[in-house]
Design a protein around this motif. Structure first.
Motif, PDB file in Angstrom:
ATOM      1  N   ALA A 238       0.824  -1.209   0.000  1.00 28.58           N
ATOM      2  CA  ALA A 238       0.000   0.000   0.000  1.00 28.58           C
ATOM      3  C   ALA A 238       0.861   1.265   0.000  1.00 28.58           C
ATOM      4  CB  ALA A 238      -0.944  -0.004   1.205  1.00 28.58           C
ATOM      5  N   VAL A 239       1.848   1.314   0.892  1.00 27.14           N
ATOM      6  CA  VAL A 239       2.708   2.493   0.960  1.00 27.14           C
ATOM      7  C   VAL A 239       3.534   2.621  -0.316  1.00 27.14           C
ATOM      8  CG1 VAL A 239       4.640   3.557   2.186  1.00 27.14           C
ATOM      9  CG2 VAL A 239       2.777   2.493   3.473  1.00 27.14           C
ATOM     10  N   GLY A 240       3.997   1.483  -0.835  1.00 22.29           N
ATOM     11  CA  GLY A 240       4.752   1.516  -2.087  1.00 22.29           C
ATOM     12  C   GLY A 240       3.934   2.090  -3.215  1.00 22.29           C
ATOM     13  N   ALA A 241       2.655   1.738  -3.277  1.00 29.10           N
ATOM     14  CA  ALA A 241       1.786   2.264  -4.330  1.00 29.10           C
ATOM     15  C   ALA A 241       1.641   3.779  -4.214  1.00 29.10           C
ATOM     16  CB  ALA A 241       0.415   1.591  -4.241  1.00 29.10           C
ATOM     17  N   VAL A 242       1.447   4.285  -2.983  1.00 33.46           N
ATOM     18  CA  VAL A 242       1.324   5.730  -2.772  1.00 33.46           C
ATOM     19  C   VAL A 242       2.615   6.441  -3.186  1.00 33.46           C
ATOM     20  CG1 VAL A 242       1.014   7.544  -1.036  1.00 33.46           C
ATOM     21  CG2 VAL A 242      -0.379   5.459  -0.933  1.00 33.46           C
ATOM     22  N   PHE A 243       3.751   5.876  -2.799  1.00 34.31           N
ATOM     23  CA  PHE A 243       5.053   6.456  -3.141  1.00 34.31           C
ATOM     24  C   PHE A 243       5.221   6.604  -4.653  1.00 34.31           C
ATOM     25  CE2 PHE A 243       6.340   6.488   1.084  1.00 34.31           C
ATOM     26  CZ  PHE A 243       7.657   6.893   1.229  1.00 34.31           C
ATOM     27  N   PHE A 244       4.922   5.556  -5.374  1.00 35.54           N
ATOM     28  CA  PHE A 244       5.144   5.594  -6.823  1.00 35.54           C
ATOM     29  C   PHE A 244       4.163   6.538  -7.521  1.00 35.54           C
ATOM     30  CE2 PHE A 244       7.663   1.798  -6.044  1.00 35.54           C
ATOM     31  CZ  PHE A 244       8.719   1.986  -6.932  1.00 35.54           C
ATOM     32  N   VAL A 245       2.985   6.744  -6.939  1.00 39.32           N
ATOM     33  CA  VAL A 245       2.042   7.714  -7.504  1.00 39.32           C
ATOM     34  C   VAL A 245       2.558   9.134  -7.295  1.00 39.32           C
ATOM     35  CG1 VAL A 245      -0.244   8.731  -7.223  1.00 39.32           C
ATOM     36  CG2 VAL A 245       0.003   6.244  -7.333  1.00 39.32           C
ATOM     37  N   ILE A 246       3.093   9.407  -6.103  1.00 42.14           N
ATOM     38  CA  ILE A 246       3.562  10.767  -5.786  1.00 42.14           C
ATOM     39  C   ILE A 246       4.889  11.069  -6.454  1.00 42.14           C
ATOM     40  CG2 ILE A 246       4.317  12.271  -3.904  1.00 42.14           C
ATOM     41  CD1 ILE A 246       2.303  10.906  -2.086  1.00 42.14           C
ATOM     42  N   SER A 247       5.873  10.192  -6.283  1.00 44.35           N
ATOM     43  CA  SER A 247       7.200  10.457  -6.851  1.00 44.35           C
ATOM     44  C   SER A 247       7.951   9.143  -7.049  1.00 44.35           C
ATOM     45  CB  SER A 247       8.010  11.378  -5.935  1.00 44.35           C
ATOM     46  OG  SER A 247       9.346  11.488  -6.418  1.00 44.35           O
ATOM     47  N   PRO A 248       8.031   8.650  -8.262  1.00 44.73           N
ATOM     48  CA  PRO A 248       8.763   7.398  -8.512  1.00 44.73           C
ATOM     49  C   PRO A 248      10.223   7.473  -8.061  1.00 44.73           C
ATOM     50  CG  PRO A 248       7.403   7.976 -10.402  1.00 44.73           C
ATOM     51  CD  PRO A 248       7.371   9.150  -9.478  1.00 44.73           C
TER      52      PRO A 248
ATOM     53  N   VAL B 109      11.604   9.246  -5.479  1.00 45.91           N
ATOM     54  CA  VAL B 109      11.680   9.087  -4.028  1.00 45.91           C
ATOM     55  C   VAL B 109      11.281   7.663  -3.620  1.00 45.91           C
ATOM     56  CG1 VAL B 109      10.786   9.906  -1.811  1.00 45.91           C
ATOM     57  CG2 VAL B 109      11.260  11.537  -3.642  1.00 45.91           C
ATOM     58  N   ALA B 110      10.333   7.104  -4.362  1.00 38.97           N
ATOM     59  CA  ALA B 110       9.916   5.733  -4.078  1.00 38.97           C
ATOM     60  C   ALA B 110      11.082   4.761  -4.223  1.00 38.97           C
ATOM     61  CB  ALA B 110       8.762   5.329  -4.994  1.00 38.97           C
ATOM     62  N   LEU B 111      11.832   4.939  -5.296  1.00 40.71           N
ATOM     63  CA  LEU B 111      12.973   4.059  -5.534  1.00 40.71           C
ATOM     64  C   LEU B 111      14.002   4.194  -4.405  1.00 40.71           C
ATOM     65  CD1 LEU B 111      13.486   4.452  -9.388  1.00 40.71           C
ATOM     66  CD2 LEU B 111      12.745   2.398  -8.166  1.00 40.71           C
ATOM     67  N   LEU B 112      14.232   5.461  -3.974  1.00 41.43           N
ATOM     68  CA  LEU B 112      15.201   5.679  -2.895  1.00 41.43           C
ATOM     69  C   LEU B 112      14.709   5.089  -1.578  1.00 41.43           C
ATOM     70  CD1 LEU B 112      16.198   9.373  -3.704  1.00 41.43           C
ATOM     71  CD2 LEU B 112      17.587   7.312  -4.052  1.00 41.43           C
ATOM     72  N   ALA B 113      13.407   5.262  -1.316  1.00 44.01           N
ATOM     73  CA  ALA B 113      12.851   4.753  -0.066  1.00 44.01           C
ATOM     74  C   ALA B 113      12.872   3.224  -0.025  1.00 44.01           C
ATOM     75  CB  ALA B 113      11.418   5.258   0.128  1.00 44.01           C
ATOM     76  N   PHE B 114      12.702   2.611  -1.205  1.00 41.96           N
ATOM     77  CA  PHE B 114      12.643   1.152  -1.267  1.00 41.96           C
ATOM     78  C   PHE B 114      14.021   0.511  -1.409  1.00 41.96           C
ATOM     79  CE2 PHE B 114       8.177   1.635  -1.560  1.00 41.96           C
ATOM     80  CZ  PHE B 114       7.603   0.393  -1.310  1.00 41.96           C
ATOM     81  N   THR B 115      15.047   1.342  -1.509  1.00 36.30           N
ATOM     82  CA  THR B 115      16.400   0.782  -1.650  1.00 36.30           C
ATOM     83  C   THR B 115      16.773  -0.176  -0.516  1.00 36.30           C
ATOM     84  OG1 THR B 115      17.160   2.703  -2.909  1.00 36.30           O
ATOM     85  CG2 THR B 115      18.842   1.377  -1.831  1.00 36.30           C
ATOM     86  N   PRO B 116      16.407   0.126   0.746  1.00 31.02           N
ATOM     87  CA  PRO B 116      16.776  -0.812   1.830  1.00 31.02           C
ATOM     88  C   PRO B 116      15.964  -2.105   1.839  1.00 31.02           C
ATOM     89  CG  PRO B 116      16.337   1.400   2.692  1.00 31.02           C
ATOM     90  CD  PRO B 116      15.817   1.358   1.305  1.00 31.02           C
ATOM     91  N   MET B 117      14.859  -2.132   1.054  1.00 32.41           N
ATOM     92  CA  MET B 117      13.986  -3.301   1.134  1.00 32.41           C
ATOM     93  C   MET B 117      14.693  -4.617   0.808  1.00 32.41           C
ATOM     94  SD  MET B 117      11.081  -2.408   2.303  1.00 32.41           S
ATOM     95  CE  MET B 117      10.036  -3.787   1.872  1.00 32.41           C
ATOM     96  N   PRO B 118      15.522  -4.674  -0.243  1.00 38.17           N
ATOM     97  CA  PRO B 118      16.223  -5.950  -0.501  1.00 38.17           C
ATOM     98  C   PRO B 118      17.078  -6.398   0.680  1.00 38.17           C
ATOM     99  CG  PRO B 118      16.382  -4.510  -2.409  1.00 38.17           C
ATOM    100  CD  PRO B 118      15.787  -3.686  -1.303  1.00 38.17           C
ATOM    101  N   ILE B 119      17.720  -5.410   1.357  1.00 35.54           N
ATOM    102  CA  ILE B 119      18.541  -5.763   2.523  1.00 35.54           C
ATOM    103  C   ILE B 119      17.658  -6.328   3.636  1.00 35.54           C
ATOM    104  CG2 ILE B 119      20.081  -4.857   4.307  1.00 35.54           C
ATOM    105  CD1 ILE B 119      20.951  -2.725   2.311  1.00 35.54           C
ATOM    106  N   ILE B 120      16.504  -5.669   3.828  1.00 35.14           N
ATOM    107  CA  ILE B 120      15.591  -6.121   4.880  1.00 35.14           C
ATOM    108  C   ILE B 120      15.066  -7.519   4.574  1.00 35.14           C
ATOM    109  CG2 ILE B 120      13.373  -5.666   5.977  1.00 35.14           C
ATOM    110  CD1 ILE B 120      13.936  -2.653   5.533  1.00 35.14           C
TER     111      ILE B 120
END
Length: 604
Positions: free
Chosen positions: A166-176, A178-189
Motif C-alpha cells: 500500500a505504501v509503495g503504491a502511494v510512493f510511486f504515484v507521488i514520486s517514482p 523518491v519511491a525508488l530511494l525509499a525502497f532501496t533498503p527493502m532488498p537488505i531487509i
C-alpha cells in the motif's frame, strides 16, 4: 517424531494450511480484517500530508479540486474523514483480534485432539520407542507455540506485507524517484529476514527437542520419586535435571543470539531509507518539483513503511518457534498406523472364548526376542497357564492376542474367527487384561472399577469387587467407593491395586480373561485371596495365566512351558511332574526340594 523431516519453515506452514483447510473461511475473514485495518492505519499519514497541502495552498489544494473551495470546509472534510478512518481502524482491529484469537483456540484444540486420537491408534511399538515426555511436550507445549503465533504473529506478518504494497503504491504515484530511494533498503531487509529465518530454523527445532527432553526428565523423576528417595539420589537427579535445563537454556541462547542480531541490521537499513526520502524529497520540495503536502506524506509514510520492519525480528522469532512445533505435531500425525481395523465386522456373539494359535511366529524389530511356530489350542471355558523364564515369549503371546503386534506368520483365532478379520474394538472387548504393572487413573475407586463398563450400576461394581475379594478393604476406606486413589493409585497398597485391577476386568465381563503376572508382586495373603477369586471367575470363562509362581497354576487345565519362544512342555500339573522335565525341575526348586543350579535362571 521418530524421524524428522528436513523441510523449511515455509514447508511446515504449507502443511499447516493443508491441515487447516476446514478453516478457510475463518482464515479468509481474519486476513481480510487485518488488511482493511492496516489500510485504515496508513490513511492518517496521508491525511496529514493533505492537511499540510490545505494550509499551504488553500484554494489551490488537492481537496479544493474535489469541490470544497474554502480552507475551512476542506479542514472540516478532513476532520470527518479522520473520524471515520479512526473508527474503521478500531472496528477492524476488534474484528481481526476476535477472528484470529478464536481461530487459534479452535485450531489448537482440534490439532491437539487429532494428534492425541491419532497417538491412541498408533502401535504399541511406537510407544515403546518413544518417551512419554516428548509426546507430552508435543501435545501440550508445541500446540501452545502454534497458538501464540496465530494469536498475534499471523496478523503481524500480513500487515507488514500490506504496508509494503500500500505504501509503495502511494510512493510511486507521488514520486517514482523518491519511491525508488525509499525502497532501496527493502532488498537488505528481505534478505536479512530470510537469512535469519534460515539460520534460526534449525536452532528452534533444537529448542523444541530440548523441551521434550526436559519434560521427559521431569515426568520420569516425579513418577519415580520413591525410588529416588530410597537410593538417596536426590542430589544426583537434581544435577541431571539441571543438565537438561541448561541444555534447554543453551539451545535458546543460540537461537536468541541469531534473532537479536536482526534488529540492529534492519534499523540501519531503515535509517538509510528515511534519510534518502527526507533529503531528496526536501530538495525537490524546495525547488518546487514536489508539492509540500506530498513531501509531508512521503516523510510520514517512510517511517510507516520501514519502521515496522524492525518488528520482523519478533515476528520471525515467533514464526520459527511455531513452525518448529508444527513440524513435530504434523510429524506425529503422519506416523503410520500399522495395526488397524481391516474389517468393521465384530466377533460373532456370544463369544465362547476358544483361542487358537496356528503356526504363529513373531520377532521384535529391535531384538532377536520373540516366538517361533507356536501351535496352541485353548478350549472355551478352560484355564491355561504359561510358565517360563523371563523373556521366553509368554507376554508376547498375549500382545499378539490383543493385536498390539501382528505375527510375522501364522494366524490367531477366537471361536474359529481370525482376529485380523474382526474389529479391534470387538476383539479387545472380548479380552480382559490384568497386568503385573497395574495402572489406575487419578480419580475415585468407583471410576477406576467402572473404567471398562462406565454404565455399570453400584450393585454391579460392588459384586465385581466382592468377586475379586476387594470389597472388604474398599469398605474400610474413608470414603468407600468415592475414595480418591491418587495418581497411578499411589494411595493404595500394591495388593489393593492388584485386586482393583482384577475387579475392573471382571466388571468388563470378558469371555477371555488374561492374567499377566497378576500375583507376582503381592503378599501371600493377597495371592491367596486372588487365587480364591480365580476359582470362582474361571467358571464358564477362558482364563490364560502367565505366572512365575508355580503354586498359582497347579489347578490349571493345561500348563504350557515356554522356552526361547517355543512350547517345550505341555500338560497338567501332575503329568508335568511325572515327566521330570523343565517344569518338574523348577517345581522342586520353588518348593525347596532341591537347589537351583548356578547356571540356571532362578525365575520361571
Amino acid at each position: 517424531m521418530t524421524s524428522h523431516v528436513n523441510t523449511s519453515s515455509f514447508a511446515a506452514l504449507g502443511r499447516l494450511l493443508r491441515y487447516a483447510r476446514g478453516y478457510r473461511r475463518q482464515i479468509t475473514a481474519a486476513t481480510t480484517c487485518s488488511v482493511i485495518n492496516k489500510l485504515f492505519d496508513i490513511a492518517p499519514e496521508i491525511l496529514i500530508g493533505v492537511a499540510i497541502d490545505v494550509v499551504v495552498n488553500q484554494e489551490q489544494s488537492f481537496v479544493a479540486g474535489l469541490g470544497f473551495e474554502t480552507a475551512q470546509s476542506q479542514i472540516a472534510v478532513l476532520a470527518v474523514l479522520t473520524f471515520f478512518i479512526w473508527a474503521g481502524e478500531s472496528l477492524f482491529e476488534y474484528l481481526y483480534q476476535i477472528l484470529w484469537r478464536n481461530l487459534s483456540q479452535r485450531l489448537q484444540s482440534e490439532l491437539r485432539q487429532d494428534a492425541y486420537e491419532h497417538a491412541q491408534r498408533l502401535d504399541m511399538s511406537f510407544f515403546e520407542a518413544q518417551s512419554s515426555g516428548q509426546l507430552v511436550a508435543t501435545l501440550n507445549d508445541d500446540v501452545n507455540q502454534l497458538e501464540r503465533f496465530l494469536d498475534g504473529g499471523a496478523n503481524a506478518m500480513i500487515q507488514v506485507l500490506v504496508t509494503v504494497v500500500a505504501v509503495g503504491a502511494v510512493f510511486f504515484v507521488i514520486s517514482p524517484l523518491v519511491a525508488l530511494l525509499a525502497f532501496t533498503p527493502m532488498p537488505i531487509i528481505i534478505w536479512g529476514a530470510f537469512y535469519f529465518q534460515k539460520k534460526a530454523g534449525p536452532l528452534y527445532a533444537d529448542v523444541r527437542e530440548k523441551v521434550g527432553d526436559l519434560s521427559t526428565r521431569l515426568s520420569n523423576n516425579l513418577a519415580g520419586i520413591a525410588t529416588i528417595k530410597s537410593f538417596t539420589a536426590e542430589q544426583r537427579e537434581a544435577e541431571r535435571l539441571k543438565a537438561s535445563s541448561e541444555a534447554y537454556v543453551e539451545a535458546n541462547r543460540k537461537a536468541i543470539r541469531i534473532s537479536s542480531a536482526f534488529i540492529p541490521v534492519i534499523r540501519m537499513a531503515v535509517l538509510a531509507g528515511f534519510l534518502a526520502t527526507f533529503t531528496v524529497g526536501g530538495l525537490m520540495a524546495l525547488d518546487g518539483s514536489l508539492n509540500v503536502g506530498a513531501y509531508g506524506v512521503l516523510v510520514f509514510l517512510t517511517q510507516r513503511l520501514l519502521w515496522p520492519m524492525t518488528g520482523l525480528a519478533a515476528v520471525i522469532d515467533l514464526f520459527e518457534r511455531a513452525m518448529a512445533s508444527t513440524q513435530r505435531i504434523l510429524n506425529l500425525l503422519a506416523e503410520p498406523v500399522h495395526i488397524h481395523d481391516q474389517s468393521d465386522r465384530d466377533l460373532v456373539a456370544p463369544v465362547r472364548g476358544e483361542v487358537t494359535f496356528r503356526n504363529v511366529s513373531f520377532r521384535y524389530p529391535a531384538s532377536a526376542a520373540g516366538i517361533e511356530d507356536i501351535d496352541l489350542a485353548v478350549p472355551a471355558g478352560h484355564t491355561v497357564a504359561l510358565v517360563g523364564a523371563t523373556g521366553s515369549g509368554k507376554s508376547t503371546l498375549i500382545k499378539l492376542l490383543l493385536r498390539f503386534y501382528e505375527p510375522s506368520q501364522g494366524d490367531i483365532l477366537i471361536d474359529g474367527q481370525s482376529i485380523r478379520g474382526v474389529s479391534l474394538r470387538s476383539l479387545r472387548t472380548a479380552v480382559g487384561l490384568v497386568s503385573q504393572d497395574v495402572y489406575l487413573f487419578e480419580g475415585s475407586v468407583r471410576e477406576n472399577l467402572a473404567y471398562g463398563n462406565p454404565d455399570a450400576t453400584d450393585s454391579e461394581v460392588i459384586e465385581a469387587a466382592k468377586t475379586a475379594e476387594a470389597w472388604t478393604f474398599i469398605e474400610a476406606l474413608p470414603q468407600g467407593l468415592d475414595t480418591p486413589v491418587g495418581e497411578r493409585g499411589a494411595r493404595l497398597s500394591g495388593g489393593q491395586r492388584q485386586r482393583l485391577s482384577l475387579a475392573r476386568a471382571l466388571l468388563k465381563n470378558p469371555p477371555i480373561l488374561v492374567l499377566d503376572e497378576a500375583t507376582s508382586a503381592v503378599d501371600n495373603e493377597t495371592e491367596a485371596a486372588i487365587q480364591r477369586s480365580l476359582k470362582r471367575i474361571g467358571h464358564n470363562r477362558t482364563v490364560i495365566m502367565i505366572a512365575h509362581r508355580l503354586s498359582t497354576v497347579v489347578d490349571a487345565d493345561t500348563i504350557l512351558v515356554v522356552e526361547n519362544g517355543r512350547v517345550i512342555e505341555q500338560g497338567t500339573h501332575e503329568s508335568l511332574l511325572q515327566k521330570g522335565g523343565a517344569y518338574s525341575s523348577q517345581w522342586r526348586v520353588q518348593t525347596g526340594q532341591e537347589q537351583l543350579p548356578a547356571a540356571a535362571n532362578a525365575t520361571v
